[in-house]
Design a protein around this motif. Structure first.
Motif, PDB file in Angstrom:
ATOM      1  N   VAL A  35       0.863  -1.187  -0.060  1.00  0.00           N
ATOM      2  CA  VAL A  35      -0.002  -0.062   0.049  1.00  0.00           C
ATOM      3  C   VAL A  35       0.922   1.271  -0.106  1.00  0.00           C
ATOM      4  N   LEU A  86      -1.539   0.227   8.911  1.00  0.00           N
ATOM      5  CA  LEU A  86      -1.513  -0.687   7.916  1.00  0.00           C
ATOM      6  C   LEU A  86      -0.577  -1.716   7.949  1.00  0.00           C
ATOM      7  N   ALA A  92      -2.305  -1.114  -3.716  1.00  0.00           N
ATOM      8  CA  ALA A  92      -3.770  -0.111  -3.392  1.00  0.00           C
ATOM      9  C   ALA A  92      -2.932   1.370  -3.042  1.00  0.00           C
ATOM     10  N   VAL A 120      -3.421   5.086  -0.802  1.00  0.00           N
ATOM     11  CA  VAL A 120      -4.288   5.903  -0.127  1.00  0.00           C
ATOM     12  C   VAL A 120      -3.971   7.307  -0.494  1.00  0.00           C
ATOM     13  N   LEU A 148      -8.084   4.953  -3.109  1.00  0.00           N
ATOM     14  CA  LEU A 148      -8.825   5.580  -1.987  1.00  0.00           C
ATOM     15  C   LEU A 148      -8.479   6.905  -1.682  1.00  0.00           C
ATOM     16  N   ARG A 189     -12.459  -0.339   4.062  1.00  0.00           N
ATOM     17  CA  ARG A 189     -12.572   0.030   2.794  1.00  0.00           C
ATOM     18  C   ARG A 189     -11.383  -0.473   1.793  1.00  0.00           C
ATOM     19  N   LEU A 190     -10.246  -0.499   2.370  1.00  0.00           N
ATOM     20  CA  LEU A 190      -8.958  -0.743   1.415  1.00  0.00           C
ATOM     21  C   LEU A 190      -9.112  -2.163   1.290  1.00  0.00           C
ATOM     22  N   ARG A 191      -9.677  -2.968   2.310  1.00  0.00           N
ATOM     23  CA  ARG A 191      -9.813  -4.539   2.076  1.00  0.00           C
ATOM     24  C   ARG A 191     -10.744  -4.750   0.834  1.00  0.00           C
TER      25      ARG A 191
END
Length: 265
Positions: free
Chosen positions: A6, A23, A50, A52, A79, A114-116
């Motif tokens: 991430v 995280l 992902a 952020v 995200l 939400r990341l998951r």
């Protein structure tokens, strides 16, 4: 098995460190950047699963970072972090191709969930494609090539718009509640912000229904339904089994004793 990677992009050092720590506690590998140029360099080197991404950065805004990131990694989930009540930021981020957002201050539990959800959805997309072709009226979708047409005219969709339309097309004539859509498209249902569904349905309507007989219909108090245009005047389909109202939490539970994170106007 490689750990999830991430990339956290935020110029607030304390917030970025807290996010990174949370995280890593999930067992994920994390890199952080405080500006857009560093973020783009790390994205090329780190190849995150992902991202952020804060909207407000010192050298370029998050939307520009997203545009450049998408040019190199079109499928990586993003995200957005936005200021409280900054509706224009949320709309701009989603329109530009962001997959989801959280508003500051936020709880770590919600952000991680939400990341998951975004990564579960991305994992499904990268599984061996079945090459299925979905057809509802004059609307067609090739799930392998990710091409969509209505009446033979190509329709260009973002990744999230594609997932939302796919859910509709797999359930034609069935009323889908906002809760079901949040769960299947965004993969979360606790305190899920139903307005993200409304936003994306409006985006789909502009691309699918604009200048044509409408296919996407709102069933007040129940949800949305996709029907062939020639059935627009027909009786609405029955609500799908398991339809439920959106569960709204009284307040987000903060992962830190100090309450919400990232309080910035």
């Amino acid at each position: 098995m490689q750990p999830v990677r991430v990339l956290v992009v935020d110029d607030e050092t304390t917030l970025a460190e807290l996010l990174s720590m949370a995280l890593r506690y999930e067992g994920w590998e994390v890199r952080s950047a405080g500006d857009g140029r560093t973020a783009l360099r790390l994205a090329r080197e780190f190849r995150p699963d992902a991202v952020v991404l804060d909207i407000m950065l010192p050298d370029m805004d998050g939307l520009e970072v997203l545009r450049r990131l998408r040019a190199e990694s079109p499928d990586v989930p993003v995200l957005f972090l936005t200021a409280r009540d900054a509706v224009e930021d949320r709309v701009a981020g989603l329109t530009a191709g962001g997959d989801d957002y959280v508003t500051k201050p936020f709880s770590l539990e919600e952000l991680v969930a939400r990341l998951r959800g975004l990564m579960r959805r991305a994992a499904r997309n990268t599984e061996a494609a079945q090459g299925a072709r979905l057809v509802v009226g004059d609307l067609t979708m090739d799930e392998e090539s990710r091409e969509v047409e209505r009446g033979g005219v190509p329709v260009h969709l973002t990744a999230t718009e594609f997932e939302l339309l796919r859910f509709f097309m797999r359930n034609p004539r069935r009323v889908l509640s906002k809760a079901q859509i949040l769960d299947r498209v965004w993969n979360y249902d606790f305190g899920g912000q139903a307005n993200v569904v409304e936003l994306y349905v409006s985006y789909l309507r502009k691309k699918i229904d604009a200048g044509r007989p409408p296919m996407i219909h709102t069933m007040r108090g129940a949800g949305y339904v996709l029907r062939p245009a020639d059935q627009a005047q027909g009786a609405p389909g029955p609500p799908g089994a398991g339809t439920s109202a959106v569960s709204v939490s009284a307040a987000a539970v903060s992962a830190s004793a100090g309450g919400g994170l990232g309080r910035r106007g």
